[in-house]
Scaffold this motif. Structure first.
Motif: not given
Length: 544
Positions: A515-520
């Motif tokens: 996973y790449c991203g900043g969604t908690a």
């Protein structure tokens, strides 16, 4: 813990060791989580340690040790530096209120902090233990500064609507993209001392070229977006590449790459390098239509695996139907998925050779019809809506006039200047601005042109004709029997399965979720799947 603070940030050493047998024993590709853990631990320990020393000296009447003894002076320096180094990176409120550039500058006080720790306790071996780590870090930094930093005279920059800027560069001599890497980028015309990290992926069509995609998120990225309103070429510096968590993708036979927004970029590198030997499934959740349009136009996804794109934006997409016909496993859907269930569905479909659940495929078919089975006018209006986010009607009309003149030259006409748009120029304008093959066929172009030709003289003479008008008609097939037949064949390949019975007790050891991203919420879901099912999980996020 003190040693990990410096060893985990020896980027060049990590990169060299990652490509050796030692990488089988140590998680060299992903040491940032160790760095953050050690930093949190040490920042608390420093305060706790200092409190009791100051308390003891104060009670014993030796408080002057703080400024007269080497242990007190070095300890006081470390105590003062610690909040500036650690707290802006630890606490969300400080991260949001302090610009990244200032937080990064304060973080470099760690060199002063490390030197003070070296001389803190002369009766012990801390000088040699900490000294080895500090000087190894400083040596690694010097190697990167003089050997690992490359000057790129030509960075080709292309704005992707209002969302991002793609930067493409030819590999300098000595630069090797091993896949699953990231680089630091410096654009001296924006700031000579500012370096920012971005995921690196091999360019889909240009050999010996790599790309980064810079989303418009902060001050620096916003300044870049304003500085590049049109495609341009400027110089810059690249430091790297360095291994990222996606570098460990080769450990699994099959994988599900989950991305949110601009986090799709490391997934593209994984698809490029591993699609021929692994099953690289993709789940991409994105609200920026420009990103979806660009990457669907330029990237070929794995046809042996599933690619599901969940679009959460409002603007109608302007994309080609061709890739969906060539690869029926690319599905476009609206909304957000039940991520855990979707990943299990993908795993089951890949292992059994079956399809995804009918409900998922029905949603994809509905989005397919909404995107590709609407009228020609609606397609053109969607194109104009996209263009008008960046250009004025006057700019668009000038572009159409230029296309008219170029079309006239192609037909052998000697034209030096035009003030009206012809049908041939209009067709070229649609082709060049949409960059989508076959967006409108010849009959559709004539239909749209006649709708905007209010004077009925065969020309468009004012930029007001380029104002987007509301479509009066509803979606129709426009008599495209051939495309309808292709759609039917595509759906027949997809819609054949019923409800899937999932066995969560099976062995998921040969699967990996990246996973790449900043969604908690996404991070929480994939971590829970790791804990409950034993599936491997790697997370990449430059949330610094």
């Amino acid at each position: 813990m003190y040693m990990l603070l410096f060893l985990s940030k020896c980027h060049n050493l990590r990169g060299a060791l990652h490509r050796t047998y030692l990488g089988e024993w140590l998680p060299i590709e992903n040491l940032h989580h160790l760095h953050t853990f050690a930093g949190t631990f040490v920042s608390v320990e420093i305060v706790w340690h200092s409190f009791w020393h100051i308390m003891r000296w104060g009670v014993g009447g030796d408080i002057e040790f703080l400024w007269r003894h080497r242990t007190g002076v070095t300890g006081l320096i470390s105590l003062i530096c610690t909040p500036f180094i650690a707290y802006p990176m630890m606490f969300q409120r400080l991260k949001k209120s302090i610009p990244y550039e200032r937080r990064k500058a304060m973080h470099y006080l760690s060199a002063v902090w490390g030197l003070s720790i070296m001389f803190h306790a002369p009766a012990t071996n801390i000088f040699w233990v900490m000294g080895a780590c500090v000087f190894l870090y400083l040596g690694d930094w010097l190697v990167g500064y003089f050997v690992g930093t490359f000057y790129c005279p030509t960075l080709m920059m292309t704005p992707l609507g209002e969302s991002a800027v793609e930067i493409v560069f030819e590999h300098p001599r000595g630069f090797v993209n091993h896949g699953g890497n990231y680089v630091y980028l410096c654009l001296p015309w924006l700031g000579k001392a500012e370096w920012h990290a971005f995921s690196l992926y091999a360019h889909p069509t240009l050999e010996n070229h790599s790309s980064v995609c810079v989303a418009k998120l902060g001050d620096w990225t916003g300044a870049l977006h304003r500085a590049v309103p049109m495609p341009t070429a400027k110089p810059g510096w690249v430091y790297g590449p360095h291994p990222s968590p996606f570098s460990g993708a080769t450990q699994a036979e099959s994988m599900v790459c989950v991305a949110s927004g601009i986090g799709i970029t490391p997934t593209l590198g994984t698809v490029k390098f591993l699609a021929g030997s692994r099953r690289v499934n993709v789940v991409w959740m994105c609200r920026q239509p420009d990103l979806i349009e660009y990457f669907l136009r330029t990237v070929s996804f794995d046809d042996k695996a599933w690619t599901l794109i969940y679009y959460t934006g409002q603007r109608k997409l302007v994309i080609s139907e061709e890739q969906f016909i060539q690869n029926p496993r690319i599905l476009l859907l609206r909304g957000r998925p039940d991520l855990r269930q979707l990943i299990l569905d993908i795993m089951h479909a890949c292992e059994t050779g079956g399809d995804l659940p009918r409900a998922t495929l029905d949603k994809a078919r509905e989005m397919y019809r909404e995107t590709f089975r609407c009228g020609a006018t609606q397609k053109f209006e969607a194109l104009m809506e996209r263009l008008q986010l960046t250009y004025s009607n006057k700019d668009l009309f000038r572009s159409a006039l230029h296309c008219t003149m170029m079309a006239a030259h192609d037909l052998g006409k000697d034209v030096d200047e035009v003030d009206k748009v012809t049908l041939e120029g209009f067709a070229r304008f649609v082709r060049d601005t949409s960059k989508v093959r076959g967006l409108l066929n010849a009959r559709e172009l004539e239909s749209v042109f006649s709708r905007y030709d209010l004077s009925r003289d065969g020309f468009l003479s004012k930029e007001r004709h380029f104002e987007r008008r509301c479509s009066l008609g509803r979606c129709s097939l426009d008599g495209e029997q051939e495309k309808a037949a292709k759609l039917k064949r595509m759906v027949s390949l997809l819609v054949s399965g019923n409800a899937i019975v999932r066995d969560t007790e099976r062995d998921y050891g040969n699967w990996q979720i990246l996973y790449c991203g900043g969604t908690a919420a996404v991070v929480k879901t994939v971590k829970e799947m790791h804990d409950e099912l034993g599936v491997g999980v790697s997370i990449e996020s430059f949330d610094w």
